[in-house]
Design an enzyme around this catalytic site. Structure first.
Site, PDB file in Angstrom:
ATOM      1  N   HIS A  34     -13.932  20.470 -23.520  1.00 16.00           N
ATOM      2  CA  HIS A  34     -13.715  20.290 -22.081  1.00 16.00           C
ATOM      3  C   HIS A  34     -12.756  19.137 -21.805  1.00 16.00           C
ATOM      4  CE1 HIS A  34     -15.549  19.313 -17.913  1.00 16.00           C
ATOM      5  NE2 HIS A  34     -14.808  20.399 -17.789  1.00 16.00           N
ATOM      6  N   HIS A  37      -7.596  16.377 -13.059  1.00 17.27           N
ATOM      7  CA  HIS A  37      -8.714  17.100 -12.465  1.00 17.27           C
ATOM      8  C   HIS A  37      -8.848  16.843 -10.973  1.00 17.27           C
ATOM      9  CE1 HIS A  37     -12.911  17.654 -11.171  1.00 17.27           C
ATOM     10  NE2 HIS A  37     -12.910  18.686 -11.997  1.00 17.27           N
TER      11      HIS A  37
END
Length: 253
Positions: A12, A54
């Site tokens: 991730h 992000h």
């Protein structure tokens, strides 16, 4: 997509806990822990450069802002020339100070040179959903032209996936879900997705059966607990996205 070319374990945001997330340093550390597929978040700069970040703003994961650039600035409203100067490592630890934000092109070079695979989450600045999907997909198609395995494009944003399908219909797509809303399966199929990527707790025998019956592949995020990993593996999931590259060595798994 009849054959599934991706490994079960996916790191991730690179190795996004052990190193600053969404940086080349995180990718390298994930690879050092045996991972060969990575998930990352890609958005557009104000001048259209796909890069990794992000959050919508710079506040959490960047520092060393140039004069006139606030930490609360919306990243997608800044040109790449400004974004490229930011320190994306100091927030994590001193060891990573000075690590820059990478472009998608830089990530592609690293992945292709080392045989790594990629899950690109399209993460648009609000108001640019379709355009971001189009640009990211078009560049991904160009960067991975001739590659044996194309990147998997995913997004929570339906408009982004529509844009990706329009710009590069040959690239595989997956619908990201934080909840199994009414019509989730139909939405994935209407978008021409090959996979559904759910918050891990949403997968159970019923949801797995529904998705499998529709011919979809199943992935889960973010799997950091060993018992949960065993449960999901038992359900037959195709992909587990994890922060814990230190806990789940892919070779052992």
């Amino acid at each position: 997509m009849t054959a599934w070319p991706y490994p079960r374990w996916i790191a991730h945001r690179g190795a996004g806990r052990l190193a600053p997330e969404n940086t080349l340093a995180a990718f390298r550390l994930g690879a050092a822990n045996g991972y060969r597929m990575f998930e990352c978040d890609v958005k557009l700069s104000a001048d259209g450069v796909p890069f990794l970040l992000h959050d919508a703003t710079l506040e959490r994961t960047t520092g060393g802002h140039p004069d006139g650039v606030s930490a609360a600035s919306t990243a997608g409203e800044l040109p790449w020339q400004v974004l490229s100067q930011l320190d994306a490592g100091s927030w994590h630890s001193r060891a990573w100070a000075g690590e820059p934000l990478p472009t998608l092109a830089a990530v592609a070079r690293l992945c292709r040179a080392n045989g790594h695979l990629l899950n690109i989450e399209i993460k648009p600045t609000p108001g640019t959903e379709r355009h971001t999907g189009e640009v990211v997909a078009a560049q991904a198609a160009s960067l991975w032209q001739g590659a044996a395995v194309a990147p998997l494009l995913t997004s929570f944003q339906i408009e982004s996936l529509e844009g990706a399908r329009h710009a590069a219909p040959q690239l595989p797509r997956g619908l990201l879900l934080a909840g199994l809303h009414t019509g989730w399966l139909e939405t994935a199929l209407e978008l021409g997705c090959v996979a559904v990527v759910c918050q891990h707790a949403l997968w159970d025998r019923s949801s797995v059966t529904q998705a499998r019956s529709a011919g979809l592949r199943l992935l889960a995020y973010t799997v950091n607990d060993e018992c949960e990993a065993l449960r999901l593996t038992g359900l037959g999931l195709d992909g587990l996205i994890t922060d814990r590259v230190d806990l789940f060595p892919p070779a052992r798994a």
